[in-house]
Design a protein around this motif. Structure first.
Motif, mmCIF file in Angstrom:
data_model
loop_
_atom_site.group_PDB
_atom_site.id
_atom_site.type_symbol
_atom_site.label_atom_id
_atom_site.label_comp_id
_atom_site.label_asym_id
_atom_site.label_seq_id
_atom_site.Cartn_x
_atom_site.Cartn_y
_atom_site.Cartn_z
ATOM 1 N N ALA A 269 1.503 -0.597 -2.490
ATOM 2 C CA ALA A 269 0.713 0.615 -2.222
ATOM 3 C C ALA A 269 -0.548 0.642 -3.079
ATOM 4 N N GLU A 272 -3.198 -1.200 -1.615
ATOM 5 C CA GLU A 272 -3.864 -0.459 -0.528
ATOM 6 C C GLU A 272 -4.736 0.669 -1.067
ATOM 7 N N ASP A 344 6.238 2.636 3.579
ATOM 8 C CA ASP A 344 5.972 3.576 4.682
ATOM 9 C C ASP A 344 6.095 5.023 4.207
ATOM 10 N N ARG A 347 3.124 5.962 2.157
ATOM 11 C CA ARG A 347 1.960 6.228 3.019
ATOM 12 C C ARG A 347 2.060 7.638 3.629
ATOM 13 N N HIS A 350 1.337 10.153 1.022
ATOM 14 C CA HIS A 350 -0.085 10.080 0.697
ATOM 15 C C HIS A 350 -0.937 10.753 1.769
ATOM 16 N N SER A 351 -0.602 10.509 3.035
ATOM 17 C CA SER A 351 -1.413 11.122 4.102
ATOM 18 C C SER A 351 -1.238 12.646 4.109
#
Lengths: 357, 184
Positions: A269, A272, A344, A347, A350-351
């Motif tokens: 992560a 990313e 996943d 993410r 985070h979103s």
């Protein structure tokens, strides 16, 4: 000592021997049996006691007896076997004798399976046996930590005259990794037994080891003493490891194998550009509430990853007290989550943070 | 840099040992390594696999979904792991027990008649190390020489009579893989 390639189960058994464990009582159960097998070979070689009991109930009571005599003693088992030991563990706490238990957890409930699980967090960390107590619980994530914490468990058990449980899952028992064993420590001589131990009372007043206090006022007094002991443990024995928490927006909290899996996900992560870090509690009791609470004032969200349906997450929520959202991801029944699954989840969390102003 | 290798086959084909040998070699060469076995109630005849992760830094998860390489000793293992190997990865197939070619074209795949090669050296049970030799030709994370040295170092005394045959198996596997790479 040089590093060797060691399987978890053999590593903790040998570590216990080198820490001066004088007696081992147990009963075979997968995924922990290699430890018992190692003990069955090594302990007699060294002139120490290995005894395969007729059941886990018998094994834990043999441990109770040896501990009462001031002997450095341990047992190890896996989930269903540990369930059978619960009565004995409660008596051991009630009698204030030092005991080390290694629990290599497997999938449950019931007979379940032999695959890695963290499904016994509540059982072990919150007490397990009857009465007002919680054992010291240490959760390793590597073979080296399994060795180091097993050695430390004996010292803590004697320091507090208490139970210390080394809590790991089946994969920690089965994995092989390079690790270093400690040097061999000699076993205690008979004249070095603690003053409280049952050693024959020649030339002194008899010692009494018991867990029975018929008068409630006296039992309460004992319970207050036990509580004071637990407060000392909470003040002195908190242990955890932090990875990449600097400037993190998201903190993952995960222990043992789930912690390692999360560590891989954190690395991916971060690549990313997601600012995520990991708090890996090593002492599950005493729990690092204080550190989790501090983190809650620094990060925007937390994600708890466990190999169960959500047990330690309750402790995280207790510490966070609603300051930030606490998300949960878990796999059950002996399924180990993969780093990709945790990535996943990171993410998703985070979103959820990216709310436009 | 982290390299994940899955070795899979029937119980009794030596897949766990082959993985352990890679792990010992990684240890002897100061690399980080984890060896994680499948474990179950079955002994010989069931399926077995292990995951070996070799890295120059601390290793997180001891299991992965998409390994860089798979060594498959039988057909069920090919069916299971061929789709999982990471794009551009390595697939070593024991053609003695597998009657199909891999479907994927994005892998460095190689068919090795490991049982027959083992038999030529003297024992078809050497197939596992023939496969490891071939793997290391395609994925030079460790050298065949280093694996041979580690085998020499760690082999128990009562198995020392098998040492040279095992080292020969590693070399033959490596040479076979190199030869095919040239002709392809």
């Amino acid at each position: 000592m040089a590093k060797e390639l060691l399987k978890g189960n053999i590593a903790f058994a040998e570590a216990a021997i080198r820490a001066g464990c004088e007696a081992y009582f147990g009963y075979p159960i997968t995924p922990q049996t290699e430890a018992l097998e190692h003990m069955s070979k090594r302990m007699p070689e060294l002139g120490r006691v290995f005894l395969q009991a007729e059941s886990e109930v018998a094994a834990i009571n043999m441990v109770y007896g040896a501990a009462s005599a001031g002997v450095r003693v341990m047992t190890s088992s896996s989930s269903p076997g540990v369930s059978l030991m619960m009565e004995g563990l409660s008596y051991i706490v009630g009698s204030e004798v030092p005991v080390v238990l290694v629990d290599i957890m497997r999938g449950g409930p019931g007979l379940g399976n032999i695959a890695p699980s963290q499904g016994d967090y509540n059982q072990i960390v919150k007490g397990g046996g009857h009465g007002d107590y919680r054992p010291i619980v240490l959760a390793p994530a590597t073979v080296q930590e399994l060795i180091d914490l097993t050695v430390e468990a004996f010292d803590l058990a004697e320091k507090y005259r208490y139970i210390v449980v080394v809590l790991a899952d089946g994969s920690m028992g089965q994995i092989m990794e390079p690790a270093e064993l400690p040097p061999m420590k000699p076993v205690r001589k008979p004249e070095e037994r603690p003053a409280w131990a049952l050693t024959g009372a020649k030339g002194r007043d008899p010692n009494v080891i018991t867990s029975i206090y018929i008068d409630p006022a006296v039992e309460e007094e004992f319970n207050l003493k036990l509580k004071a002991k637990q407060e000392r443990i909470e003040a002195n024995e908190v242990r955890y490891k932090e990875i990449a928490l600097e400037e993190a927006e998201i903190a993952i909290v995960a222990f043992g194998t789930a912690g390692r899996v999360a560590q891989s996900a954190v690395k991916a992560a971060r690549e990313e550009g997601i600012r995520v870090g990991l708090l890996r509690p090593i002492s599950l009791y005493p729990y690092p509430y204080h550190r989790v609470r501090e983190l809650a004032s620094k990060v925007k969200a937390m994600l708890v990853v466990e190999m169960n349906g959500g047990q330690m997450v309750e402790d995280v929520r207790l510490a966070v007290e609603g300051r930030v959202p606490v998300h949960f991801y878990g796999r059950m029944g002996g399924v180990v989550p993969l780093p990709e699954e945790v990535l996943d989840e990171i993410r998703k969390v985070h979103s959820g943070l990216a709310v436009p102003a | 840099m982290q390299t994940e290798i899955i070795i899979a086959g029937f119980g009794g084909q030596g897949v766990l040992f082959a993985g352990q040998l890679l792990a010992y070699t990684a240890l002897d060469n100061d690399l980080h390594v984890t060896w994680f076995p499948s474990y179950g109630p079955e002994m010989r005849g069931g399926t077995a696999h292990c995951t070996v992760i070799v890295s120059d830094e601390e290793i997180g998860s001891p299991i992965v979904r998409n390994p860089r390489a798979a060594v498959v000793m039988n057909l069920p293992s090919l069916d299971k792991y061929e789709p999982l190997v990471r794009e551009g990865g390595v697939l070593v197939v024991n053609s003695s027990l597998v009657d199909r070619n891999p479907d994927r074209k994005d892998l460095s795949a190689i068919m090795i008649p490991a049982n027959e090669v083992g038999e030529e050296i003297g024992d078809k049970r050497l197939a596992n190390l023939v496969m490891v030799g071939a793997l290391l030709q395609r994925l030079p994370v460790l050298t065949v020489e280093a694996v041979g040295q580690s085998l020499r170092k760690h082999i128990p005394e009562h198995r020392r009579n098998l040492l040279e045959a095992n080292i020969e198996a590693l070399k033959r596997g490596h040479a076979l893989a190199a030869g095919e790479a040239v002709s392809a």
